[in-house]
Design a protein around this motif. Structure first.
Motif, short mmCIF file in Angstrom:
data_model
loop_
_atom_site.label_atom_id
_atom_site.label_comp_id
_atom_site.label_asym_id
_atom_site.label_seq_id
_atom_site.Cartn_x
_atom_site.Cartn_y
_atom_site.Cartn_z
N ILE A 85 2.14 0.15 -12.28
CA ILE A 85 1.47 0.47 -12.48
C ILE A 85 1.61 2.31 -12.55
O ILE A 85 2.04 3.03 -11.76
CB ILE A 85 0.23 0.55 -11.03
CG1 ILE A 85 0.01 -0.81 -11.38
CG2 ILE A 85 -0.89 1.62 -10.96
CD1 ILE A 85 -1.17 -1.01 -10.26
N GLY A 86 0.88 3.38 -13.74
CA GLY A 86 1.09 4.41 -13.50
C GLY A 86 0.60 5.53 -12.33
O GLY A 86 -0.09 5.25 -12.15
N PRO A 87 1.55 7.02 -13.07
CA PRO A 87 1.09 7.70 -12.04
C PRO A 87 -0.62 8.02 -12.03
O PRO A 87 -1.13 8.49 -11.33
CB PRO A 87 1.99 8.90 -12.38
CG PRO A 87 2.30 8.59 -14.24
CD PRO A 87 2.61 7.43 -14.12
N GLU A 88 -0.59 7.76 -13.43
CA GLU A 88 -2.22 7.98 -13.55
C GLU A 88 -3.46 7.14 -12.67
O GLU A 88 -4.15 7.47 -12.68
CB GLU A 88 -2.43 8.35 -15.20
CG GLU A 88 -3.07 6.66 -15.18
CD GLU A 88 -2.01 5.57 -15.61
OE1 GLU A 88 -0.17 6.23 -16.08
OE2 GLU A 88 -1.20 4.69 -16.16
N ARG A 89 -2.96 6.52 -11.87
CA ARG A 89 -3.72 5.56 -11.33
C ARG A 89 -3.08 5.29 -10.27
O ARG A 89 -3.78 4.31 -9.07
CB ARG A 89 -3.72 4.05 -11.99
CG ARG A 89 -4.26 3.83 -13.44
CD ARG A 89 -4.37 1.98 -13.66
NE ARG A 89 -5.82 2.19 -12.59
CZ ARG A 89 -6.48 0.96 -12.11
NH1 ARG A 89 -5.58 -0.44 -12.64
NH2 ARG A 89 -7.42 0.49 -11.41
N GLN A 90 -2.36 6.43 -9.24
CA GLN A 90 -1.59 6.48 -8.68
C GLN A 90 -3.19 7.39 -6.73
O GLN A 90 -3.26 6.68 -5.95
CB GLN A 90 -0.66 7.59 -8.37
CG GLN A 90 0.23 7.05 -6.97
CD GLN A 90 1.23 8.12 -7.46
OE1 GLN A 90 1.34 9.52 -6.54
NE2 GLN A 90 2.57 7.50 -6.49
N ALA A 91 -3.64 7.81 -7.62
CA ALA A 91 -4.94 8.18 -6.43
C ALA A 91 -5.40 6.68 -6.59
O ALA A 91 -6.04 7.06 -4.96
CB ALA A 91 -5.48 9.24 -7.31
N ASP A 92 -6.52 6.05 -7.44
CA ASP A 92 -7.02 5.02 -6.73
C ASP A 92 -6.47 3.96 -5.69
O ASP A 92 -7.41 3.25 -4.81
CB ASP A 92 -7.45 4.24 -8.33
CG ASP A 92 -8.08 4.63 -9.32
OD1 ASP A 92 -8.81 6.00 -8.90
OD2 ASP A 92 -8.81 4.53 -10.43
N LEU A 93 -5.11 4.04 -6.34
CA LEU A 93 -4.60 3.08 -5.66
C LEU A 93 -3.91 3.64 -3.85
O LEU A 93 -4.57 2.71 -2.99
CB LEU A 93 -2.65 2.75 -5.92
CG LEU A 93 -1.76 2.24 -5.65
CD1 LEU A 93 -2.05 0.63 -5.64
CD2 LEU A 93 -0.34 1.85 -5.89
N GLN A 114 -12.51 1.65 -4.31
CA GLN A 114 -13.21 0.29 -4.60
C GLN A 114 -11.61 -0.19 -6.34
O GLN A 114 -11.96 -0.86 -6.09
CB GLN A 114 -14.11 0.16 -5.11
CG GLN A 114 -14.14 -0.02 -3.66
CD GLN A 114 -16.61 -0.23 -3.30
OE1 GLN A 114 -16.89 0.18 -4.44
NE2 GLN A 114 -16.66 0.41 -2.65
N ALA A 115 -10.86 0.82 -6.61
CA ALA A 115 -10.65 0.65 -7.23
C ALA A 115 -10.06 -0.57 -7.26
O ALA A 115 -9.55 -1.94 -8.66
CB ALA A 115 -9.43 1.43 -8.28
N PHE A 116 -8.37 -1.02 -6.67
CA PHE A 116 -7.80 -1.98 -6.35
C PHE A 116 -8.95 -2.84 -4.99
O PHE A 116 -8.79 -2.32 -3.93
CB PHE A 116 -6.42 -1.19 -5.95
CG PHE A 116 -5.32 -0.71 -7.42
CD1 PHE A 116 -4.96 -2.02 -8.21
CD2 PHE A 116 -6.05 0.41 -7.44
CE1 PHE A 116 -4.70 -1.70 -9.14
CE2 PHE A 116 -5.44 0.98 -8.32
CZ PHE A 116 -4.33 -0.14 -9.01
N SER A 117 -8.65 -4.14 -4.99
CA SER A 117 -8.59 -4.59 -3.73
C SER A 117 -7.61 -5.02 -3.09
O SER A 117 -6.90 -5.81 -3.32
CB SER A 117 -9.94 -5.72 -3.86
OG SER A 117 -9.20 -6.91 -4.86
#
Ligand code: KG4
Ligand code: ZN
Length: 347
Positions: A246-254, A204-207
């Motif tokens: 968007i940095g690699p730290e947010r790739q899992a969320d994306l 749910q991090a990105f809609s």
């Protein structure tokens, strides 16, 4: 038709050959269900460098793999031509150059061994893969084929009767995952790569909007999601060559959020089809049916809505010849044999 092409009894042990895309597969299956031997030679590594399947490379790869795959399958089953009752082969749809390799191998064997020939439809075979795991079939089913090339919903009244209820208007679900993975630099094939990258992410991090189209529609459209991902990553109106925002730290969320948008859409359309057709049983096959998020989401929806859901076994989701030989048995029971003029039909 020549007598040996039209058997008087139903062939029981069928040699299946699949070469419609980038897997060369051969299997020997008894009575439509019992897999005696199965070979899959994947070309994923050759295509990965190009970010997707290159038809010319695929055709050449099948040429190199088909004879070793056949030999190895027959050797594993400890089987000679005398134990093979018929030969089933994918003749449509698929890449023309790829289909031709399997088809000509099948014709050559049918002619040399004097065996009946059966031309199988690849999409029907993906559905048959889900039927292979069910002890007692209970038609009708609502069936979903989700792969790199197809996203189709059917009402299935037998292994051979499928009425199409909906299909994708642009990208197939697997194609959308493959393209998204390319945008994210995750390589090919994209479905497994996005699953892995997103496994610990927050869905749910990105809609992402779930493309449901009109209220009753059973069609799909995934190309807008692909663009939404690009703009999320690069900024509004961004191009693939632009730097990531968007940095690699947010790739899992994306990845988790994108995968979840595809999965939710597929699940909601399945539920809609079950309700519209008043059929509480679902079959799901094709490469994307391997997806863990799709499996758990469908199982949850099934439990909440009193539906039965039957996925093809993971090894029977991606392209394989077990499903071709298996469905070949159903064609044989229906007397649907081909002759040596059988043609490859890309569409
Ligand atoms: O059925 P298949 O082997 O070939 C076609 O007939 O298209 O499906 C290949 C597709 C690819 O798009 C691949 O990314 C996808 O299936 N796929 C998956 C997974 N494994 C394969 N998609 C999501 N999650 C997976 N685990
Ligand atoms: Zn397939």
């Amino acid at each position: 038709m020549t007598a040996w092409l039209l058997p008087s009894t139903v062939p029981q042990t069928i040699l299946g050959i699949e070469s419609s895309c980038d897997e060369t597969a051969v299997a020997l299956v008894a009575r439509g269900r019992q897999v005696l031997a199965s070979e899959v030679r994947s070309q994923v590594a050759e295509h990965a460098a190009w970010g997707g399947v290159v038809p010319e490379i695929a055709g050449r790869g099948h040429l190199q793999a088909i004879v070793p795959a056949l030999e190895s399958c027959l050797q594993t089953a400890d089987c000679g031509p005398e134990q093979v009752d018929a030969i089933a082969v994918t003749c449509r749809p698929g890449l023309l150059g790829s289909l031709l390799v399997g088809l000509n191998a099948a014709k050559a064997l049918a002619w040399a061994w004097r065996k009946p020939l059966i031309g199988v439809h690849h999409i029907e075979a993906h559905l048959y893969a889900a039927l292979m795991g069910i002890e007692e079939w209970q038609f009708p089913y609502i069936s979903l084929v989700v792969s790199g090339g197809h996203t189709n919903l059917f009402r299935s009244d037998s292994p051979l009767q499928h009425q199409r209820l909906g299909c994708t208007r642009d990208d197939a679900a697997g194609e959308a995952l493959d393209k998204a993975a390319a945008t994210l630099g995750l390589g090919y094939p994209g479905g497994p790569a996005i699953q892995k990258a997103g496994q610990d992410g927050d869905p749910q991090a990105f809609s992402f909007k779930r493309p449901m189209l009109s209220k009753d529609s059973l069609d799909f459209s995934f190309s807008g999601l692909k663009t939404a991902l690009l703009y999320t990553l690069k900024g509004p109106g961004g191009k693939r060559s632009d730097p990531d925002r968007i940095g690699p730290e947010r790739q899992a969320d994306l990845c988790a959020s994108f995968e979840s948008a595809i999965v939710d859409t597929l699940a909601k359309k399945c539920l809609r089809a079950c309700r519209q057709q008043e059929v509480p049983r679902l079959l799901i096959g094709g490469g994307v049916a391997r997806n863990r998020r799709l499996r758990s989401c469908m199982e949850q929806i099934a439990a909440e809505n009193d539906l039965q859901v039957h996925f093809a076994a993971p090894e029977h989701c991606t392209d394989n010849a077990d499903m071709i030989a298996g469905l070949g048995h159903a064609y044989a029971e229906a007397g649907r044999f081909a002759d040596l003029n059988l043609e490859a039909q890309p569409r």
